[in-house]
Design a protein around this motif. Structure first.
Motif, PDB file in Angstrom:
ATOM      1  N   PRO A 103       2.765  -2.878 -11.755  1.00  0.00           N
ATOM      2  CA  PRO A 103       1.499  -2.651 -12.455  1.00  0.00           C
ATOM      3  C   PRO A 103       1.686  -1.590 -13.543  1.00  0.00           C
ATOM      4  O   PRO A 103       2.325  -0.566 -13.323  1.00  0.00           O
ATOM      5  CB  PRO A 103       0.565  -2.138 -11.345  1.00  0.00           C
TER       6      PRO A 103
ATOM      7  N   LYS B  33      -0.190 -15.046  -2.943  1.00  0.00           N
ATOM      8  CA  LYS B  33       0.213 -14.576  -4.270  1.00  0.00           C
ATOM      9  C   LYS B  33       0.843 -15.711  -5.061  1.00  0.00           C
ATOM     10  O   LYS B  33       0.550 -15.908  -6.248  1.00  0.00           O
ATOM     11  CB  LYS B  33       1.201 -13.416  -4.117  1.00  0.00           C
TER      12      LYS B  33
ATOM     13  N   ILE C 153      -8.515  -6.549   0.622  1.00  0.00           N
ATOM     14  CA  ILE C 153      -8.385  -6.148  -0.785  1.00  0.00           C
ATOM     15  C   ILE C 153      -7.410  -4.987  -0.926  1.00  0.00           C
ATOM     16  O   ILE C 153      -6.537  -4.986  -1.804  1.00  0.00           O
ATOM     17  CB  ILE C 153      -9.753  -5.779  -1.376  1.00  0.00           C
ATOM     18  N   ARG C 154      -7.540  -3.978  -0.029  1.00  0.00           N
ATOM     19  CA  ARG C 154      -6.642  -2.818  -0.090  1.00  0.00           C
ATOM     20  C   ARG C 154      -5.202  -3.229   0.169  1.00  0.00           C
ATOM     21  O   ARG C 154      -4.275  -2.768  -0.507  1.00  0.00           O
ATOM     22  CB  ARG C 154      -7.070  -1.753   0.934  1.00  0.00           C
TER      23      ARG C 154
ATOM     24  N   LYS D 189      -3.760  -5.221  -2.844  1.00  0.00           N
ATOM     25  CA  LYS D 189      -3.448  -4.326  -3.956  1.00  0.00           C
ATOM     26  C   LYS D 189      -2.220  -3.476  -3.661  1.00  0.00           C
ATOM     27  O   LYS D 189      -1.411  -3.182  -4.550  1.00  0.00           O
ATOM     28  CB  LYS D 189      -4.647  -3.428  -4.264  1.00  0.00           C
ATOM     29  N   GLU D 190      -2.063  -3.086  -2.398  1.00  0.00           N
ATOM     30  CA  GLU D 190      -0.895  -2.294  -1.995  1.00  0.00           C
ATOM     31  C   GLU D 190       0.401  -3.069  -2.255  1.00  0.00           C
ATOM     32  O   GLU D 190       1.402  -2.502  -2.688  1.00  0.00           O
ATOM     33  CB  GLU D 190      -1.005  -1.934  -0.516  1.00  0.00           C
TER      34      GLU D 190
ATOM     35  N   LEU E 227      -2.492  -5.193  -7.866  1.00  0.00           N
ATOM     36  CA  LEU E 227      -3.809  -5.490  -8.420  1.00  0.00           C
ATOM     37  C   LEU E 227      -4.695  -6.052  -7.318  1.00  0.00           C
ATOM     38  O   LEU E 227      -4.187  -6.549  -6.311  1.00  0.00           O
ATOM     39  CB  LEU E 227      -3.704  -6.516  -9.557  1.00  0.00           C
ATOM     40  N   THR E 228      -6.007  -5.999  -7.506  1.00  0.00           N
ATOM     41  CA  THR E 228      -6.902  -6.636  -6.548  1.00  0.00           C
ATOM     42  C   THR E 228      -6.739  -8.154  -6.641  1.00  0.00           C
ATOM     43  O   THR E 228      -6.271  -8.664  -7.673  1.00  0.00           O
ATOM     44  CB  THR E 228      -8.371  -6.273  -6.832  1.00  0.00           C
TER      45      THR E 228
ATOM     46  N   ARG F 180      -8.543  -9.500  -9.790  1.00  0.00           N
ATOM     47  CA  ARG F 180      -7.884  -9.137 -11.049  1.00  0.00           C
ATOM     48  C   ARG F 180      -6.596  -9.935 -11.230  1.00  0.00           C
ATOM     49  O   ARG F 180      -6.259 -10.373 -12.329  1.00  0.00           O
ATOM     50  CB  ARG F 180      -7.581  -7.627 -11.040  1.00  0.00           C
TER      51      ARG F 180
END
Length: 268
Positions: free
Chosen positions: A72, A153, A181-182, A185-186, A190-191, A194
């Motif tokens: 990111p 993903k 969501i967390r 993103k980890e 990104l979420t 997004r």
């Protein structure tokens, strides 16, 4: 007289590499990642602030940087800047048999950019040298070993136009919405929302060179609202879809690339 602001995209015909030339740009790119490419960039004029791993790093004229897949990052300038970025498909580095051919293709691509965009040869050669010495040293994309998120993903990369609600994704993972969501993103940076929007826009970039209308591309990439599509496209790419369509070119050795004479963004 101020310099003309422009962004040009020049892709190799084999699809393994693309050059992005930002001339006298003031565009700030929000947090995003590149799922399938390594990016090597060199600052031609001014300076940029590259944020990776929540850390700002300033790069000035003549300095190079490398961004691996899935990292990111965001980019902005203190003022107007000029930047040349080379994006190379990560699959290239998994096939040692083809790497020499790809480097030759990239060399030709850079030579075309020097000729078409009137870029000084020195930074182009420096970019190529950076690629040559970095070959084999790129950090591999890592995973935190979550099979479901890895599979999801990949689905979002291949079929971003499909309807994937966060609630449905969380239910399939047997996780609460906010934990999912967390966790996503980890791992991805990104979420889920997004990441999906980003991949829709990446697909739209490819389709814009093949389809006739922006409406068709918007619908093909999962956007029901054309104005929303245009807003998201400009936010990520820095150009409206129609301007991007004019600014993109394909380079084939021995054939003059199909490009516009110039994209004037002075009013943007």
């Amino acid at each position: 007289m101020p310099k003309v602001k422009s962004i040009r995209y020049l892709a190799a015909a084999d699809g393994n590499a693309e050059l992005i030339f930002c001339n006298n740009s003031t565009i700030a790119y929000p947090l995003h990642n590149h799922t399938s490419v390594f990016t090597i960039g060199i600052v031609l004029e001014g300076d940029i602030i590259l944020n990776t791993h929540n850390t700002d790093q300033v790069y000035g004229k003549g300095q190079t940087f490398i961004i691996p897949p899935y990292a990111p990052h965001s980019i902005k300038g203190n003022d107007a800047y000029s930047l040349l970025s080379l994006c190379i498909r990560k699959s290239v580095f998994n096939s040692s048999d083809d790497i020499e051919k790809v480097i030759i293709s990239i060399t030709n691509l850079l030579a075309e950019a020097v000729d078409s965009y009137k870029i000084n040869q020195e930074p182009a050669l420096k970019l190529l040298t950076c690629l040559y010495y970095s070959n084999g040293l790129f950090p591999a994309a890592t995973s935190n070993n979550d099979p479901y998120i890895d599979k999801l993903k990949r689905q979002l990369e291949l079929f971003p136009e499909n309807k994937f609600s966060v609630e449905a994704m969380a239910d399939a993972a047997l996780k609460s919405k906010y934990y999912f969501i967390r966790r996503f993103k980890e791992i991805v940076g990104l979420t889920p929302h997004r990441f999906q929007i980003q991949n829709r826009i990446r697909k739209a970039q490819r389709l814009l060179c093949e389809r006739d209308t922006i409406t068709e591309v918007a619908l093909s990439t999962g956007f029901c609202d054309q104005s929303h599509f245009i807003k998201q496209f400009e936010k990520l790419v820095g150009l409206t879809p129609s301007t991007y369509k004019l600014s993109a070119g394909i380079f084939k050795p021995g054939v003059k690339s199909q490009q516009s004479a110039g994209i004037n963004l002075a009013k943007r």
